[in-house]
Design a protein around this motif. Sequence first.
Motif, mmCIF file in Angstrom:
data_model
loop_
_atom_site.group_PDB
_atom_site.id
_atom_site.type_symbol
_atom_site.label_atom_id
_atom_site.label_comp_id
_atom_site.label_asym_id
_atom_site.label_seq_id
_atom_site.Cartn_x
_atom_site.Cartn_y
_atom_site.Cartn_z
ATOM 1 N N ALA A 7 18.299 30.973 70.095
ATOM 2 C CA ALA A 7 17.587 29.695 70.251
ATOM 3 C C ALA A 7 18.596 28.553 70.200
ATOM 4 O O ALA A 7 19.243 28.335 69.182
ATOM 5 C CB ALA A 7 16.541 29.529 69.160
ATOM 6 N N LEU A 8 18.739 27.824 71.296
ATOM 7 C CA LEU A 8 19.739 26.765 71.370
ATOM 8 C C LEU A 8 19.230 25.418 70.876
ATOM 9 O O LEU A 8 20.008 24.588 70.423
ATOM 10 C CB LEU A 8 20.228 26.623 72.816
ATOM 11 C CG LEU A 8 20.847 27.865 73.457
ATOM 12 C CD1 LEU A 8 21.307 27.539 74.867
ATOM 13 C CD2 LEU A 8 21.999 28.388 72.626
ATOM 14 N N SER A 9 17.921 25.177 70.991
ATOM 15 C CA SER A 9 17.385 23.854 70.686
ATOM 16 C C SER A 9 16.333 23.913 69.586
ATOM 17 O O SER A 9 15.371 23.146 69.581
ATOM 18 C CB SER A 9 16.770 23.227 71.943
ATOM 19 O OG SER A 9 15.785 24.082 72.507
ATOM 20 N N ASP A 10 16.507 24.853 68.642
ATOM 21 C CA ASP A 10 15.565 25.009 67.546
ATOM 22 C C ASP A 10 16.342 24.972 66.227
ATOM 23 O O ASP A 10 16.763 26.008 65.714
ATOM 24 C CB ASP A 10 14.811 26.338 67.685
ATOM 25 C CG ASP A 10 13.692 26.482 66.661
ATOM 26 O OD1 ASP A 10 13.646 25.685 65.714
ATOM 27 O OD2 ASP A 10 12.871 27.406 66.819
ATOM 28 N N PRO A 11 16.536 23.765 65.668
ATOM 29 C CA PRO A 11 17.321 23.644 64.432
ATOM 30 C C PRO A 11 16.774 24.480 63.288
ATOM 31 O O PRO A 11 17.529 25.010 62.477
ATOM 32 C CB PRO A 11 17.252 22.149 64.114
ATOM 33 C CG PRO A 11 16.946 21.488 65.413
ATOM 34 C CD PRO A 11 16.082 22.452 66.166
ATOM 35 N N GLU A 12 15.466 24.612 63.215
ATOM 36 C CA GLU A 12 14.888 25.394 62.125
ATOM 37 C C GLU A 12 15.209 26.874 62.271
ATOM 38 O O GLU A 12 15.429 27.578 61.274
ATOM 39 C CB GLU A 12 13.378 25.195 62.059
ATOM 40 C CG GLU A 12 12.694 26.001 60.955
ATOM 41 C CD GLU A 12 13.359 25.852 59.589
ATOM 42 O OE1 GLU A 12 13.414 26.865 58.861
ATOM 43 O OE2 GLU A 12 13.823 24.754 59.238
ATOM 44 N N ALA A 13 15.268 27.357 63.509
ATOM 45 C CA ALA A 13 15.637 28.756 63.720
ATOM 46 C C ALA A 13 17.058 29.014 63.252
ATOM 47 O O ALA A 13 17.343 30.027 62.601
ATOM 48 C CB ALA A 13 15.487 29.120 65.195
ATOM 49 N N ILE A 14 17.954 28.089 63.571
ATOM 50 C CA ILE A 14 19.335 28.213 63.113
ATOM 51 C C ILE A 14 19.395 28.161 61.589
ATOM 52 O O ILE A 14 20.041 28.992 60.936
ATOM 53 C CB ILE A 14 20.205 27.087 63.698
ATOM 54 C CG1 ILE A 14 20.461 27.339 65.187
ATOM 55 C CG2 ILE A 14 21.517 26.974 62.958
ATOM 56 C CD1 ILE A 14 21.504 28.386 65.451
ATOM 57 N N HIS A 35 26.486 27.406 71.226
ATOM 58 C CA HIS A 35 26.268 26.060 71.763
ATOM 59 C C HIS A 35 26.748 25.057 70.716
ATOM 60 O O HIS A 35 26.540 25.263 69.505
ATOM 61 C CB HIS A 35 24.788 25.827 72.066
ATOM 62 C CG HIS A 35 24.530 24.594 72.868
ATOM 63 N ND1 HIS A 35 24.467 23.340 72.282
ATOM 64 C CD2 HIS A 35 24.333 24.410 74.206
ATOM 65 C CE1 HIS A 35 24.231 22.433 73.221
ATOM 66 N NE2 HIS A 35 24.141 23.054 74.391
ATOM 67 N N PRO A 36 27.374 23.953 71.154
ATOM 68 C CA PRO A 36 27.853 22.954 70.182
ATOM 69 C C PRO A 36 26.770 22.424 69.256
ATOM 70 O O PRO A 36 27.059 22.049 68.109
ATOM 71 C CB PRO A 36 28.416 21.844 71.074
ATOM 72 C CG PRO A 36 28.830 22.539 72.329
ATOM 73 C CD PRO A 36 27.798 23.623 72.540
ATOM 74 N N ALA A 37 25.505 22.384 69.736
ATOM 75 C CA ALA A 37 24.422 21.870 68.895
ATOM 76 C C ALA A 37 24.166 22.751 67.680
ATOM 77 O O ALA A 37 23.531 22.303 66.711
ATOM 78 C CB ALA A 37 23.146 21.739 69.720
ATOM 79 N N GLN A 38 24.644 23.984 67.710
ATOM 80 C CA GLN A 38 24.426 24.884 66.576
ATOM 81 C C GLN A 38 25.452 24.681 65.462
ATOM 82 O O GLN A 38 25.245 25.124 64.334
ATOM 83 C CB GLN A 38 24.478 26.342 67.055
ATOM 84 C CG GLN A 38 23.379 26.708 68.043
ATOM 85 C CD GLN A 38 23.486 28.150 68.505
ATOM 86 O OE1 GLN A 38 24.581 28.714 68.599
ATOM 87 N NE2 GLN A 38 22.354 28.759 68.799
ATOM 88 N N VAL A 39 26.553 24.031 65.768
ATOM 89 C CA VAL A 39 27.677 23.957 64.831
ATOM 90 C C VAL A 39 27.317 23.210 63.548
ATOM 91 O O VAL A 39 27.564 23.701 62.433
ATOM 92 C CB VAL A 39 28.911 23.319 65.508
ATOM 93 C CG1 VAL A 39 29.985 22.990 64.471
ATOM 94 C CG2 VAL A 39 29.461 24.235 66.586
ATOM 95 N N ALA A 40 26.761 22.012 63.674
ATOM 96 C CA ALA A 40 26.475 21.196 62.484
ATOM 97 C C ALA A 40 25.523 21.890 61.513
ATOM 98 O O ALA A 40 25.797 21.944 60.306
ATOM 99 C CB ALA A 40 25.940 19.825 62.891
ATOM 100 N N PRO A 41 24.379 22.423 61.977
ATOM 101 C CA PRO A 41 23.494 23.098 61.020
ATOM 102 C C PRO A 41 24.105 24.359 60.418
ATOM 103 O O PRO A 41 23.810 24.702 59.267
ATOM 104 C CB PRO A 41 22.241 23.422 61.837
ATOM 105 C CG PRO A 41 22.633 23.285 63.258
ATOM 106 C CD PRO A 41 23.731 22.288 63.305
ATOM 107 N N VAL A 42 24.974 25.034 61.152
ATOM 108 C CA VAL A 42 25.639 26.209 60.593
ATOM 109 C C VAL A 42 26.620 25.790 59.505
ATOM 110 O O VAL A 42 26.656 26.365 58.409
ATOM 111 C CB VAL A 42 26.354 27.013 61.694
ATOM 112 C CG1 VAL A 42 27.301 28.044 61.092
ATOM 113 C CG2 VAL A 42 25.329 27.702 62.590
ATOM 114 N N ASN A 43 27.429 24.763 59.788
ATOM 115 C CA ASN A 43 28.365 24.272 58.776
ATOM 116 C C ASN A 43 27.633 23.833 57.516
ATOM 117 O O ASN A 43 28.047 24.140 56.392
ATOM 118 C CB ASN A 43 29.173 23.098 59.327
ATOM 119 C CG ASN A 43 30.237 23.527 60.317
ATOM 120 O OD1 ASN A 43 30.610 24.694 60.390
ATOM 121 N ND2 ASN A 43 30.737 22.582 61.098
ATOM 122 N N ALA A 44 26.547 23.110 57.710
ATOM 123 C CA ALA A 44 25.786 22.608 56.557
ATOM 124 C C ALA A 44 25.149 23.752 55.778
ATOM 125 O O ALA A 44 25.125 23.746 54.540
ATOM 126 C CB ALA A 44 24.719 21.626 57.033
ATOM 127 N N GLY A 45 24.638 24.735 56.494
ATOM 128 C CA GLY A 45 23.932 25.835 55.841
ATOM 129 C C GLY A 45 24.831 26.718 54.994
ATOM 130 O O GLY A 45 24.380 27.278 53.983
#
Length: 265
Positions: free
Chosen positions: A180-187, A206-216
């Motif tokens: 899922a590329l555009s689902d922050p909650e899924a990440i 996808h670059p959009a996944q990076v920030a929530p992964v780093n934070a998580g």
Amino acid sequence: MLMATPRSYLFVPGNRPDRFAKAAAAGAGAVIFDLEDAVGPEAKDDARSHVAQWFADGGTGIVRINGADTPWHGDDIAALRDLAAEIMVPKAEPAGMAEIAARLTARPLMALVETVAGLAALRDTVKVPSLTRLAFGNLDFSADARIPEGSPALDHARFELVLASRLGDLLPPIDGVTTALSDPEAIARDVRHARSMGFGAKLCIHPAQVAPVNAGFAPSDDEIDWARRVIAALENANGAAVQLDGKMIDRPLIDHARLILGDIA
């Protein structure tokens, strides 16, 4: 603040040099320049050339090479022999890892575990010289094991990666991709689950996944506060038994506290 060890690994296709600098600036702990799945057969040579040029020009990162059973593997190894790139080995198994370690002496290697055979031999894979980290190729493993994508049964494989990483004295392993590329909650949900199992990072597509992964994967404020108080209590104990919040602090907890503080250094 720089991460002590990468929490996110962002893939970029090796045949898209126009994306290299953008990927490097996306905030990921490391960028993986892909010569394998993201590149079609007709573009393999161009991708290898583009990636080699990136490193020759001073770029950094990891290169996922083509497997030993493909016609491009030998050329990948030859192109990377004199370049300072960490190597991600797909469908990693002990014999193939050992051969690459012998051909690229002292080169950091990352094992992508994505087959049943690779999982079964994992305790031998972690003995390979120069191995730095294990990563879970969840999609390919799911297909090879005939287990539906997202099934809880895949957690058995994840647990084995965590145990093998500890036995090999490696960094905590890297979880596989979330499609899922555009689902922050899924990440966020996948990161929480991976972290609860002992993983320390995640592959991103996808670059959009990076920030929530780093934070998580970052230690929480409460965890950091606890770790600092553990170390402070240890330093003030002068060798005596250490207690904190009415609980005895033993060696495993001290090691865990140091690990947390090292992750924010």
